[in-house]
Every structure is written in C-alpha cells, then in structure tokens.
Design an enzyme around this catalytic site. Structure first.
Site, mmCIF file in Angstrom:
data_model
loop_
_atom_site.group_PDB
_atom_site.id
_atom_site.type_symbol
_atom_site.label_atom_id
_atom_site.label_comp_id
_atom_site.label_asym_id
_atom_site.label_seq_id
_atom_site.Cartn_x
_atom_site.Cartn_y
_atom_site.Cartn_z
ATOM 1 N N GLY A 166 0.838 -1.203 0.000
ATOM 2 C CA GLY A 166 0.000 0.000 0.000
ATOM 3 C C GLY A 166 0.869 1.248 0.000
ATOM 4 O O GLY A 166 0.710 2.155 -0.839
ATOM 5 N N HIS A 167 1.826 1.294 0.939
ATOM 6 C CA HIS A 167 2.754 2.431 0.986
ATOM 7 C C HIS A 167 3.572 2.508 -0.307
ATOM 8 O O HIS A 167 3.796 3.584 -0.856
ATOM 9 C CB HIS A 167 3.743 2.266 2.142
ATOM 10 C CG HIS A 167 3.118 2.135 3.497
ATOM 11 N ND1 HIS A 167 3.139 0.962 4.208
ATOM 12 C CD2 HIS A 167 2.463 3.031 4.270
ATOM 13 C CE1 HIS A 167 2.536 1.141 5.374
ATOM 14 N NE2 HIS A 167 2.104 2.390 5.444
ATOM 15 N N GLY A 169 -3.380 7.230 0.929
ATOM 16 C CA GLY A 169 -4.161 6.073 0.519
ATOM 17 C C GLY A 169 -5.626 6.220 0.900
ATOM 18 O O GLY A 169 -5.954 6.614 2.023
ATOM 19 N N SER A 187 -0.499 -2.210 8.236
ATOM 20 C CA SER A 187 0.600 -2.609 9.118
ATOM 21 C C SER A 187 0.061 -3.387 10.316
ATOM 22 O O SER A 187 0.781 -4.171 10.923
ATOM 23 C CB SER A 187 1.352 -1.368 9.607
ATOM 24 O OG SER A 187 1.739 -0.588 8.496
ATOM 25 N N ARG A 188 -1.196 -3.166 10.646
ATOM 26 C CA ARG A 188 -1.766 -3.840 11.821
ATOM 27 C C ARG A 188 -2.248 -5.260 11.514
ATOM 28 O O ARG A 188 -2.576 -5.992 12.454
ATOM 29 C CB ARG A 188 -2.908 -3.017 12.408
ATOM 30 C CG ARG A 188 -2.423 -1.714 13.048
ATOM 31 C CD ARG A 188 -3.535 -0.966 13.767
ATOM 32 N NE ARG A 188 -3.004 0.111 14.596
ATOM 33 C CZ ARG A 188 -3.034 1.409 14.279
ATOM 34 N NH1 ARG A 188 -3.576 1.807 13.142
ATOM 35 N NH2 ARG A 188 -2.532 2.312 15.100
HETATM 36 P P1 AMP Z 1 0.326 4.646 7.718
HETATM 37 O O1 AMP Z 1 1.762 4.207 7.693
HETATM 38 O O2 AMP Z 1 -0.612 3.591 8.172
HETATM 39 O O3 AMP Z 1 0.148 5.970 8.410
HETATM 40 O O4 AMP Z 1 -0.069 4.888 6.201
HETATM 41 C C1 AMP Z 1 0.680 5.766 5.388
HETATM 42 C C2 AMP Z 1 -0.069 6.007 4.108
HETATM 43 O O5 AMP Z 1 -0.252 4.767 3.421
HETATM 44 C C3 AMP Z 1 -1.465 6.581 4.337
HETATM 45 O O6 AMP Z 1 -1.730 7.570 3.338
HETATM 46 C C4 AMP Z 1 -2.348 5.374 4.181
HETATM 47 O O7 AMP Z 1 -3.654 5.693 3.770
HETATM 48 C C5 AMP Z 1 -1.608 4.615 3.093
HETATM 49 N N1 AMP Z 1 -2.021 3.205 3.091
HETATM 50 C C6 AMP Z 1 -2.074 2.360 4.151
HETATM 51 N N2 AMP Z 1 -2.569 1.163 3.778
HETATM 52 C C7 AMP Z 1 -2.826 1.248 2.447
HETATM 53 C C8 AMP Z 1 -3.351 0.334 1.469
HETATM 54 N N3 AMP Z 1 -3.706 -0.902 1.784
HETATM 55 N N4 AMP Z 1 -3.494 0.780 0.200
HETATM 56 C C9 AMP Z 1 -3.143 2.050 -0.147
HETATM 57 N N5 AMP Z 1 -2.633 2.952 0.730
HETATM 58 C C10 AMP Z 1 -2.474 2.561 2.005
#
Ligand code: AMP
Length: 271
Positions: free
Chosen positions: A29-30, A139, A178-179
C-alpha cells in the site's frame, strides 16, 4: 536512499517534490504511493514517523512495528530519494499548537478515537512545512483521513497538491495494513469478510435494496462471524455525513474489531 533524521539536514532543491508520509512498517500500500510519486515527481521524500499524538492512551503506540533498515530498503527500491526518519523529540519540541479540522473529523474514526485526527492533522501540517512538497500522496484505505487532510489543506491554503490512491489488497480482498500482522491465523482467515460485506452491501444498495436494511444485514453477518462492528455506514464522500439513500459520491465505510485488532475499510458505491 538518503536517510535524514533532523529538520536542519533536509534540503529544499527547486524541483517538483513528491511526499509520502508513513508510520513505517511499509507494505505494498505504501509502496504504491511511493511509486506514484516517483512516476510524477523529480524528487521523492518518504517520512517514517510513528506519531505519538495520533494514538490514544490505550492504543498501540509503543508496540507499533518499527524496522527502519527494512523500510529504508523497500522505500529505496520503490523509488524514494530521501527517507526522513526523525525522533519524536525532533518533531515535538513543544505541544501547544494543534490543528483541529472541524466537521469531517468528528464522526466515525474521530468519535471512536478522540484526539486521533487532531494528531494526524497536526503532524501532517508540520511535515508539509518541514518537507515543503509540491505533491503529497495518501491512501484511500484511510478514507476519512483523506477528507480531513483535504479540508485542512484547503482551509489553511497549504500550497501542496494532493493525490488519493486506491486501496491495495491481499488476493483475498483484505486491505493491506501494518496492523494485519497482529491477527492470529484464525482472525486472518476471517478478516476478508469485512471487504466482502462492503461489496455485498454495495451490490444490494445498487439494485435498490433499502440502505439501512443492506447495512444491517452486512453488520449482522460480521457480528455472527465474530467481528465486533464499530460502525458500518453509507456516507457522503465529502462531508462524511450519514446517508439513508444512495447518492453520487457516496462511500461505504466500516470499522470492526477482530479480537484485539481493529480493521477499517471502505469502498465507493460505484465499486
Ligand atoms: P500509515 O503508515 O498507516 O500511516 O499509512 C501511510 C499512508 O499509506 C497513508 O496515506 C495510508 O492511507 C496509506 N495506506 C495504508 N494502507 C494502504 C493500502 N492498503 N493501500 C493504499 N494505501 C495505504
């Protein structure tokens, strides 16, 4: 990739800079966001910062997965030029000034996680000032977060253009997060049901079945399978206000706990 730990070390070359804020524990995703930034920008900055102010007192701040070396490799392979990986002290010298986005942050995640969006908006505003990106990538998996940040950028006239990209999923439909690594094998096997029920409710609503009935059935299916549903709702895609009949730009959003792990997901009603 160049690893930068302090604000002073970050330079600001006069080039189109794409920025991807993350909390690390990088997954596809990231990486999809980093690749999009790479395709559109001359310079790509990725931040790795587990932001304490967006976690509640009973949430997983201390046990949130951290592996900077591995994240650095993944980010670099996806096209990052700079990895900004500051300490908490570097980012929070003081904690008196907050960014509060009224309205769109109040319901759903905001209601269940008091202070969460204030922490998110504050750190993203700070990171925008620190990195000064041309474009920033988020995301749609965190749909309400996208709306909160869009509102903030507009209300505060922050000179950045935002891109919101589709959710990346496992082959069985589970949105990458990540969870997800907190799920035990039995929970992991059940987890795709959240997305399945979003699709099922969406299909029913599109053929004209009553919104509240379709949503009620989806939530009951989840509860019967062992989920603890926080919310499952049809909302206006911009205001996040609850809808009882479908309209253009409507979004189905859901959050549910499987054991100790809280999952969120959402789809557009067109999906
Ligand atoms: P986080 O590290 O959870 O704060 O996420 C960082 C970025 O990655 C945020 O913009 C999230 O929305 C995006 N993100 C997390 N999971 C996904 C996913 N499965 N698909 C697309 N983007 C994601």
């Amino acid at each position: 990739v160049k690893i930068v730990r302090t604000i002073g070390e970050l330079d600001h070359p006069d080039v189109v800079t794409g920025f991807v804020p993350t909390m690390g524990a990088l997954h596809e995703g990231h990486l999809s966001l980093i690749r999009a930034a790479r395709a559109e920008c001359e310079r790509v900055v990725v931040s790795l910062f587990v932001n304490p102010t967006q976690f509640g007192p009973t949430e997983d701040f201390t046990r949130y997965p951290r592996d900077e070396a591995w994240d650095g490799e993944l980010a670099s392979d996806a096209g990052a030029d700079v990895l900004f990986s500051p300490s908490v002290e570097e980012i929070y010298r003081g904690r008196s000034t907050w960014v509060e986005v009224e309205g769109v942050s109040e319901d759903w995640e905001g209601a269940r996680r008091p202070g969460h969006f204030r922490g998110v908006a504050t750190v993203v505003a700070k990171l925008f000032n620190i990195v000064a990106p041309t474009r920033a990538y988020f995301g749609l998996k965190d749909y309400q977060q996208c709306r909160v940040i869009a509102r903030m950028v507009e209300d505060l006239n922050i000179p950045v253009s935002l891109s919101f990209l589709e959710t990346i999923r496992e082959p069985d439909g589970l949105a990458l997060s990540s969870r997800n690594r907190y799920l035990c094998p039995q929970e992991r096997a059940l987890a795709p049901l959240l997305y399945e029920q979003l699709l099922s409710a969406s299909a029913k609503i599109r053929v004209g079945i009553d919104v509240d009935e379709a949503i009620g059935e989806a939530a009951s299916q989840l509860e019967a399978s062992g989920f603890n549903v926080d919310y499952f709702a049809l909302v206006d895609g911009f205001t996040l206000q609850k809808l009882h009949r479908s309209e253009q730009d409507a979004r189905l959003i859901a959050a549910a706990k499987l054991g100790q792990t809280r999952l969120i997901d959402n789809i557009s009603l067109g999906t």
